[in-house]
Design a protein around this motif. Structure first.
Motif, mmCIF file in Angstrom:
data_model
loop_
_atom_site.group_PDB
_atom_site.id
_atom_site.type_symbol
_atom_site.label_atom_id
_atom_site.label_comp_id
_atom_site.label_asym_id
_atom_site.label_seq_id
_atom_site.Cartn_x
_atom_site.Cartn_y
_atom_site.Cartn_z
ATOM 1 N N ALA A 38 0.913 -1.270 0.130
ATOM 2 C CA ALA A 38 -0.037 0.051 -0.007
ATOM 3 C C ALA A 38 0.799 1.394 -0.014
ATOM 4 C CB ALA A 38 -0.938 0.167 1.177
ATOM 5 N N GLY A 39 1.803 1.248 0.837
ATOM 6 C CA GLY A 39 2.942 2.256 0.783
ATOM 7 C C GLY A 39 3.495 2.543 -0.452
ATOM 8 N N ARG A 40 3.996 1.625 -1.170
ATOM 9 C CA ARG A 40 4.368 1.679 -2.671
ATOM 10 C C ARG A 40 3.623 2.277 -3.636
ATOM 11 N NH1 ARG A 40 6.103 -3.918 -2.619
ATOM 12 N NH2 ARG A 40 7.981 -4.120 -1.148
ATOM 13 N N ARG A 41 2.069 1.897 -3.292
ATOM 14 C CA ARG A 41 1.166 2.251 -4.375
ATOM 15 C C ARG A 41 0.755 3.660 -4.010
ATOM 16 N NH1 ARG A 41 -2.622 -3.025 -3.862
ATOM 17 N NH2 ARG A 41 -1.478 -4.172 -5.506
ATOM 18 N N VAL A 42 0.749 4.185 -2.790
ATOM 19 C CA VAL A 42 0.731 5.722 -2.572
ATOM 20 C C VAL A 42 2.000 6.507 -3.143
ATOM 21 C CG1 VAL A 42 0.301 7.378 -0.557
ATOM 22 C CG2 VAL A 42 -0.958 5.160 -0.815
ATOM 23 N N ARG A 43 2.850 5.952 -2.724
ATOM 24 C CA ARG A 43 3.950 6.514 -3.159
ATOM 25 C C ARG A 43 4.245 6.730 -4.589
ATOM 26 N NH1 ARG A 43 9.096 3.617 -1.593
ATOM 27 N NH2 ARG A 43 8.602 2.543 -3.509
ATOM 28 N N SER A 52 5.277 16.649 -12.679
ATOM 29 C CA SER A 52 5.494 17.795 -13.470
ATOM 30 C C SER A 52 5.870 19.101 -12.447
ATOM 31 C CB SER A 52 4.051 18.069 -13.953
ATOM 32 O OG SER A 52 3.136 18.415 -12.840
ATOM 33 N N GLN A 53 6.035 18.992 -11.235
ATOM 34 C CA GLN A 53 6.459 20.075 -10.394
ATOM 35 C C GLN A 53 7.623 19.804 -9.909
ATOM 36 O OE1 GLN A 53 3.721 20.774 -7.269
ATOM 37 N NE2 GLN A 53 1.818 20.521 -8.498
ATOM 38 N N GLY A 54 8.458 18.558 -10.482
ATOM 39 C CA GLY A 54 10.009 18.663 -10.424
ATOM 40 C C GLY A 54 10.031 17.838 -9.082
ATOM 41 N N MET A 55 9.514 16.916 -8.504
ATOM 42 C CA MET A 55 9.398 16.041 -7.552
ATOM 43 C C MET A 55 10.239 14.896 -7.841
ATOM 44 S SD MET A 55 8.319 17.251 -4.686
ATOM 45 C CE MET A 55 8.021 18.852 -4.600
ATOM 46 N N THR A 56 11.323 14.417 -7.282
ATOM 47 C CA THR A 56 12.191 13.296 -7.759
ATOM 48 C C THR A 56 12.166 12.082 -6.733
ATOM 49 O OG1 THR A 56 14.062 14.376 -6.831
ATOM 50 C CG2 THR A 56 13.774 14.629 -9.179
ATOM 51 N N HIS A 57 11.876 12.593 -5.387
ATOM 52 C CA HIS A 57 11.850 11.623 -4.380
ATOM 53 C C HIS A 57 10.558 11.929 -3.340
ATOM 54 C CE1 HIS A 57 16.077 10.841 -5.038
ATOM 55 N NE2 HIS A 57 16.207 12.249 -5.033
ATOM 56 N N VAL A 58 9.939 10.736 -3.032
ATOM 57 C CA VAL A 58 8.909 10.677 -2.271
ATOM 58 C C VAL A 58 8.892 9.690 -1.360
ATOM 59 C CG1 VAL A 58 6.321 10.345 -2.112
ATOM 60 C CG2 VAL A 58 7.323 11.275 -4.133
ATOM 61 N N VAL A 59 8.510 10.296 -0.045
ATOM 62 C CA VAL A 59 8.832 9.323 1.283
ATOM 63 C C VAL A 59 7.290 9.182 1.826
ATOM 64 C CG1 VAL A 59 11.283 9.260 1.540
ATOM 65 C CG2 VAL A 59 9.760 10.967 2.687
ATOM 66 N N MET A 60 7.188 8.264 2.657
ATOM 67 C CA MET A 60 5.661 7.995 3.426
ATOM 68 C C MET A 60 6.422 8.158 4.997
ATOM 69 S SD MET A 60 3.370 7.334 1.465
ATOM 70 C CE MET A 60 2.139 6.690 2.525
ATOM 71 N N ALA A 61 5.610 8.949 5.587
ATOM 72 C CA ALA A 61 5.572 8.996 7.124
ATOM 73 C C ALA A 61 4.273 8.751 7.868
ATOM 74 C CB ALA A 61 5.917 10.589 7.361
ATOM 75 N N GLY A 62 4.316 7.536 8.158
ATOM 76 C CA GLY A 62 3.042 6.860 8.818
ATOM 77 C C GLY A 62 2.856 7.666 10.238
ATOM 78 N N LEU A 63 1.703 7.293 10.607
ATOM 79 C CA LEU A 63 1.130 7.952 12.124
ATOM 80 C C LEU A 63 1.342 9.520 12.457
ATOM 81 C CD1 LEU A 63 2.400 4.529 14.077
ATOM 82 C CD2 LEU A 63 -0.117 5.064 13.132
ATOM 83 N N THR A 64 0.819 10.110 11.481
ATOM 84 C CA THR A 64 1.047 11.552 11.638
ATOM 85 C C THR A 64 -0.417 12.149 11.949
ATOM 86 O OG1 THR A 64 0.947 11.963 9.287
ATOM 87 C CG2 THR A 64 3.049 11.784 10.240
ATOM 88 N N ASN A 65 -0.335 12.950 12.751
ATOM 89 C CA ASN A 65 -1.424 13.939 13.151
ATOM 90 C C ASN A 65 -2.883 13.187 13.705
ATOM 91 O OD1 ASN A 65 -0.220 15.965 11.884
ATOM 92 N ND2 ASN A 65 -0.985 15.696 9.869
ATOM 93 N N TYR A 67 -4.676 8.799 14.440
ATOM 94 C CA TYR A 67 -4.513 7.187 14.391
ATOM 95 C C TYR A 67 -5.629 6.727 13.901
ATOM 96 C CZ TYR A 67 -3.507 2.459 14.976
ATOM 97 O OH TYR A 67 -3.202 1.341 14.925
ATOM 98 N N ALA A 68 -5.715 6.057 12.869
ATOM 99 C CA ALA A 68 -6.714 5.309 12.113
ATOM 100 C C ALA A 68 -6.569 3.983 11.690
ATOM 101 C CB ALA A 68 -7.173 6.209 10.844
ATOM 102 N N GLY A 69 -5.768 3.112 12.439
ATOM 103 C CA GLY A 69 -5.523 1.790 12.250
ATOM 104 C C GLY A 69 -4.397 1.509 11.169
ATOM 105 N N TYR A 70 -4.908 0.415 10.539
ATOM 106 C CA TYR A 70 -3.825 -0.110 9.501
ATOM 107 C C TYR A 70 -4.500 0.068 7.818
ATOM 108 C CZ TYR A 70 -1.705 -2.576 13.416
ATOM 109 O OH TYR A 70 -0.986 -2.629 14.637
ATOM 110 N N VAL A 71 -3.523 -0.062 6.967
ATOM 111 C CA VAL A 71 -4.062 -0.070 5.506
ATOM 112 C C VAL A 71 -3.082 -1.049 5.082
ATOM 113 C CG1 VAL A 71 -4.263 1.156 3.569
ATOM 114 C CG2 VAL A 71 -4.635 2.429 5.491
#
Length: 71
Positions: A38-43, A52-65, A67-71
């Motif tokens: 799921a993390g790979r798919r979101v990333r 198109s905005q120049g993003m070359t790297h994307v990282v996931m940060a879980g459990l922020t703001n 808590y809603a369980g697991y995906v």
């Protein structure tokens, strides 16, 4: 992100999510524990949307703001 019928009792049904940009890095904050696939798919989806905005790297940060369980 709407959890709907999958929401665990006591958790939020509408959960906050964040995309922060630091130069060419996008940090995706989600209030869930994300499985590897799921993390790979979101990333990949975020990377595709922001390429198109120049993003070359994307990282996931879980459990922020919140808590809603697991995906």
């Amino acid at each position: 992100m709407v959890m709907g019928r999958w929401a665990t009792p006591g958790t939020l049904e509408v959960v906050p999510r964040t995309v922060a940009r630091l130069g060419q890095l996008a940090i995706v904050g989600v209030p869930v524990e994300v499985t590897a696939m799921a993390g790979r798919r979101v990333r990949e989806a975020v990377a595709s949307a922001l390429a198109s905005q120049g993003m070359t790297h994307v990282v996931m940060a879980g459990l922020t703001n919140a808590y809603a369980g697991y995906v």
